[in-house]
Design a protein around this motif. Structure first.
Motif, PDB file in Angstrom:
ATOM      1  N   UNK A 112      18.396 -35.630 -51.481  1.00  0.00           N
ATOM      2  CA  UNK A 112      18.318 -36.976 -52.050  1.00  0.00           C
ATOM      3  C   UNK A 112      17.230 -36.978 -53.112  1.00  0.00           C
ATOM      4  N   UNK A 113      17.597 -37.341 -54.319  1.00  0.00           N
ATOM      5  CA  UNK A 113      16.643 -37.408 -55.425  1.00  0.00           C
ATOM      6  C   UNK A 113      16.249 -38.867 -55.625  1.00  0.00           C
ATOM      7  N   UNK A 114      14.985 -39.169 -55.381  1.00  0.00           N
ATOM      8  CA  UNK A 114      14.470 -40.516 -55.581  1.00  0.00           C
ATOM      9  C   UNK A 114      13.676 -40.571 -56.871  1.00  0.00           C
ATOM     10  N   UNK A 115      14.274 -41.125 -57.906  1.00  0.00           N
ATOM     11  CA  UNK A 115      13.638 -41.137 -59.217  1.00  0.00           C
ATOM     12  C   UNK A 115      12.740 -42.370 -59.370  1.00  0.00           C
ATOM     13  N   UNK A 116      11.487 -42.129 -59.780  1.00  0.00           N
ATOM     14  CA  UNK A 116      10.497 -43.203 -59.972  1.00  0.00           C
ATOM     15  C   UNK A 116      10.392 -44.048 -58.704  1.00  0.00           C
ATOM     16  N   UNK A 117      10.057 -43.382 -57.602  1.00  0.00           N
ATOM     17  CA  UNK A 117      10.055 -44.035 -56.302  1.00  0.00           C
ATOM     18  C   UNK A 117       9.071 -45.194 -56.228  1.00  0.00           C
ATOM     19  N   UNK A 118       7.996 -45.145 -57.023  1.00  0.00           N
ATOM     20  CA  UNK A 118       6.993 -46.203 -56.949  1.00  0.00           C
ATOM     21  C   UNK A 118       7.385 -47.447 -57.746  1.00  0.00           C
ATOM     22  N   UNK A 119       8.588 -47.500 -58.290  1.00  0.00           N
ATOM     23  CA  UNK A 119       9.041 -48.707 -58.988  1.00  0.00           C
ATOM     24  C   UNK A 119       9.772 -49.665 -58.047  1.00  0.00           C
ATOM     25  N   UNK A 120      10.050 -49.252 -56.843  1.00  0.00           N
ATOM     26  CA  UNK A 120      10.684 -50.133 -55.859  1.00  0.00           C
ATOM     27  C   UNK A 120       9.612 -50.834 -55.037  1.00  0.00           C
ATOM     28  N   UNK A 121       9.984 -51.934 -54.428  1.00  0.00           N
ATOM     29  CA  UNK A 121       9.036 -52.710 -53.623  1.00  0.00           C
ATOM     30  C   UNK A 121       8.697 -51.963 -52.340  1.00  0.00           C
ATOM     31  N   UNK A 122       7.559 -52.274 -51.718  1.00  0.00           N
ATOM     32  CA  UNK A 122       7.216 -51.630 -50.436  1.00  0.00           C
ATOM     33  C   UNK A 122       8.293 -51.811 -49.379  1.00  0.00           C
ATOM     34  N   UNK A 123       8.990 -52.931 -49.390  1.00  0.00           N
ATOM     35  CA  UNK A 123      10.060 -53.156 -48.420  1.00  0.00           C
ATOM     36  C   UNK A 123      11.168 -52.119 -48.594  1.00  0.00           C
ATOM     37  N   UNK A 124      11.512 -51.834 -49.847  1.00  0.00           N
ATOM     38  CA  UNK A 124      12.554 -50.841 -50.108  1.00  0.00           C
ATOM     39  C   UNK A 124      12.044 -49.431 -49.835  1.00  0.00           C
ATOM     40  N   UNK A 125      10.801 -49.166 -50.195  1.00  0.00           N
ATOM     41  CA  UNK A 125      10.222 -47.850 -49.919  1.00  0.00           C
ATOM     42  C   UNK A 125      10.243 -47.546 -48.418  1.00  0.00           C
ATOM     43  N   UNK A 126      10.022 -48.567 -47.606  1.00  0.00           N
ATOM     44  CA  UNK A 126       9.972 -48.362 -46.154  1.00  0.00           C
ATOM     45  C   UNK A 126      11.323 -47.967 -45.578  1.00  0.00           C
ATOM     46  N   UNK A 127      12.404 -48.148 -46.334  1.00  0.00           N
ATOM     47  CA  UNK A 127      13.718 -47.752 -45.849  1.00  0.00           C
ATOM     48  C   UNK A 127      13.825 -46.241 -45.691  1.00  0.00           C
ATOM     49  N   UNK A 128      12.912 -45.498 -46.318  1.00  0.00           N
ATOM     50  CA  UNK A 128      12.931 -44.040 -46.228  1.00  0.00           C
ATOM     51  C   UNK A 128      12.142 -43.505 -45.034  1.00  0.00           C
ATOM     52  N   UNK A 129      11.341 -44.351 -44.399  1.00  0.00           N
ATOM     53  CA  UNK A 129      10.405 -43.857 -43.391  1.00  0.00           C
ATOM     54  C   UNK A 129      11.120 -43.176 -42.228  1.00  0.00           C
ATOM     55  N   UNK A 130      12.095 -43.838 -41.642  1.00  0.00           N
ATOM     56  CA  UNK A 130      12.785 -43.271 -40.483  1.00  0.00           C
ATOM     57  C   UNK A 130      13.558 -42.012 -40.868  1.00  0.00           C
ATOM     58  N   UNK A 131      14.237 -42.065 -41.992  1.00  0.00           N
ATOM     59  CA  UNK A 131      15.067 -40.922 -42.388  1.00  0.00           C
ATOM     60  C   UNK A 131      14.232 -39.695 -42.699  1.00  0.00           C
ATOM     61  N   UNK A 132      13.066 -39.872 -43.321  1.00  0.00           N
ATOM     62  CA  UNK A 132      12.237 -38.731 -43.683  1.00  0.00           C
ATOM     63  C   UNK A 132      11.573 -38.097 -42.470  1.00  0.00           C
ATOM     64  N   UNK A 133      11.247 -38.875 -41.471  1.00  0.00           N
ATOM     65  CA  UNK A 133      10.559 -38.346 -40.305  1.00  0.00           C
ATOM     66  C   UNK A 133      11.525 -37.895 -39.220  1.00  0.00           C
ATOM     67  N   UNK A 134      12.522 -38.725 -38.911  1.00  0.00           N
ATOM     68  CA  UNK A 134      13.403 -38.455 -37.769  1.00  0.00           C
ATOM     69  C   UNK A 134      14.787 -37.966 -38.186  1.00  0.00           C
ATOM     70  N   UNK A 135      15.054 -37.920 -39.496  1.00  0.00           N
ATOM     71  CA  UNK A 135      16.340 -37.449 -40.019  1.00  0.00           C
ATOM     72  C   UNK A 135      17.503 -38.212 -39.408  1.00  0.00           C
ATOM     73  N   UNK A 136      17.328 -39.512 -39.353  1.00  0.00           N
ATOM     74  CA  UNK A 136      18.370 -40.403 -38.855  1.00  0.00           C
ATOM     75  C   UNK A 136      18.149 -41.784 -39.465  1.00  0.00           C
ATOM     76  N   UNK A 137      19.183 -42.623 -39.370  1.00  0.00           N
ATOM     77  CA  UNK A 137      19.107 -43.989 -39.880  1.00  0.00           C
ATOM     78  C   UNK A 137      19.643 -44.917 -38.800  1.00  0.00           C
TER      79      UNK A 137
END
Length: 344
Positions: A112-137
């Motif tokens: 997954x290529x996330x381009x300019x990740x810091x342009x999204x809101x913290x709420x949207x950024x947090x959508x990656x937390x579970x997937x990056x750590x636990x590899x699930x959604x």
């Protein structure tokens, strides 16, 4: 393509990674250390944050790595109006079935290529937390596993801060390493003009490895031996960040785990079945610096987190290699790999 047994050998690993490395370096000119770090993170089951000024090839590096491996790739352009459901997916009511149907989002890909990740809101950024750590959604109480291998390659521009949202500590901590590409040398830039002047080299880039190959190579990296002294050295380095006077936030236990995994992958890339303190040293800045927060006084003194990690490396004693047969062996490779040989 090469076929593998249940367990890939070290020769298989180095041969496959060499093909991928050569493929990526055909696109990213003059940055072999950046390409090597990217492959290290991939084999260590981590995620990569590419942070640099515009136009140096951040997105190009991510795309070249993705296209060199025959796996599913999705690109997410992070913008202020991007929603979490755009990343994770959403359940939609199906009139014919009279039931909700899950529509997977862009996160359901192997790279997954996330381009300019810091342009999204913290709420949207947090959508990656579970997937990056636990590899699930998890959506509406239902958990969906992500494919393997799974890697997030995110880019961000640290210069143009208007309209951006800095990544919170929890998000940065999930990235195994941060890398800055930097400007190319004059020779590399001239070569880039010849290669990129007509058509994009990505157009002709063909996969040189399969996804199932990478899964077996990742499993091989897990079998790399790490001596107790090397483990202790990694723990000592991370612990030193938590008490350093120039830091108000040190590295987490997750950072220690990431440092050890990256060292094992680096050892495998070097053709070794065991990790050395040198592997830990070489990766310490890339793995630790982006997780650290300097104090206000350190920032006034223009002290960066990278400088602090370099200072810690200088002051933390490097472990001596285990002795064998009562004879001191110094920091020889044989001593660190004196465990019974194991096929990777």
């Amino acid at each position: 393509m090469t076929t593998y047994d249940d367990r890939a050998s070290l020769t298989d690993l180095t041969a496959t990674v060499e093909r991928v490395r050569s493929s990526v370096e055909g696109v990213i000119e003059g940055k072999p250390e950046v390409v090597r770090l990217s492959l290290t993170v991939l084999l260590a089951e981590g995620h990569l944050l590419i942070e640099d000024v515009p136009g140096v090839g951040k997105t190009m590096l991510a795309k070249a790595l993705a296209r060199s491996i025959d796996c599913s790739v999705r690109r997410i352009q992070f913008t202020p109006d991007l929603l979490p459901s755009d990343i994770t997916g959403v359940s939609i009511w199906d009139q014919q079935r009279r039931d909700f149907e899950f529509k997977p989002g862009a996160i359901f890909a192997q790279i997954v290529i996330g381009d300019e990740i810091n342009r999204a809101s913290p709420k949207t950024q947090s959508a990656l937390l579970e997937s990056m750590e636990e590899r699930q959604v998890t959506i509406d109480g239902q958990t969906y596993e992500l494919p393997s291998p799974f890697m997030v390659v995110a880019t961000q521009n640290p210069v143009e801060m208007e309209g951006t949202y800095p990544l919170p500590e929890a998000q940065r901590d999930r990235f195994m390493a941060r890398v800055s590409i930097g400007y190319p040398s004059a020779e590399a830039e001239l070569q880039m003009l010849d290669i990129h002047g007509g058509v994009s080299p990505l157009d002709d880039l063909q996969p040189v490895a399969h996804a199932h190959d990478m899964v077996k190579l990742i499993d091989a990296v897990r079998g790399v031996h790490v001596a107790d002294t090397v483990r202790r050295y990694a723990v000592d380095l991370v612990a030193a960040t938590r008490t350093h006077p120039d830091l108000r936030l040190g590295a987490s236990p997750r950072a220690t785990l990431h440092l050890l995994r990256a060292a094992k992958a680096s050892a495998a890339l070097s053709g070794r079945e065991y990790a050395l303190p040198d592997d830990v040293q070489a990766l310490a800045v890339a793995v630790l610096a982006h997780r650290l927060l300097p104090t206000a006084q350190a920032q006034l003194n223009r002290r960066t987190a990278e400088q602090v990690v370099q200072e810690i490396l200088q002051h933390t004693p490097v472990p001596a290699a285990p002795q064998q047969g009562g004879v001191g062996m110094g920091r020889s490779a044989t001593a660190y790999g004196q465990q019974p040989p194991r096929r990777l």
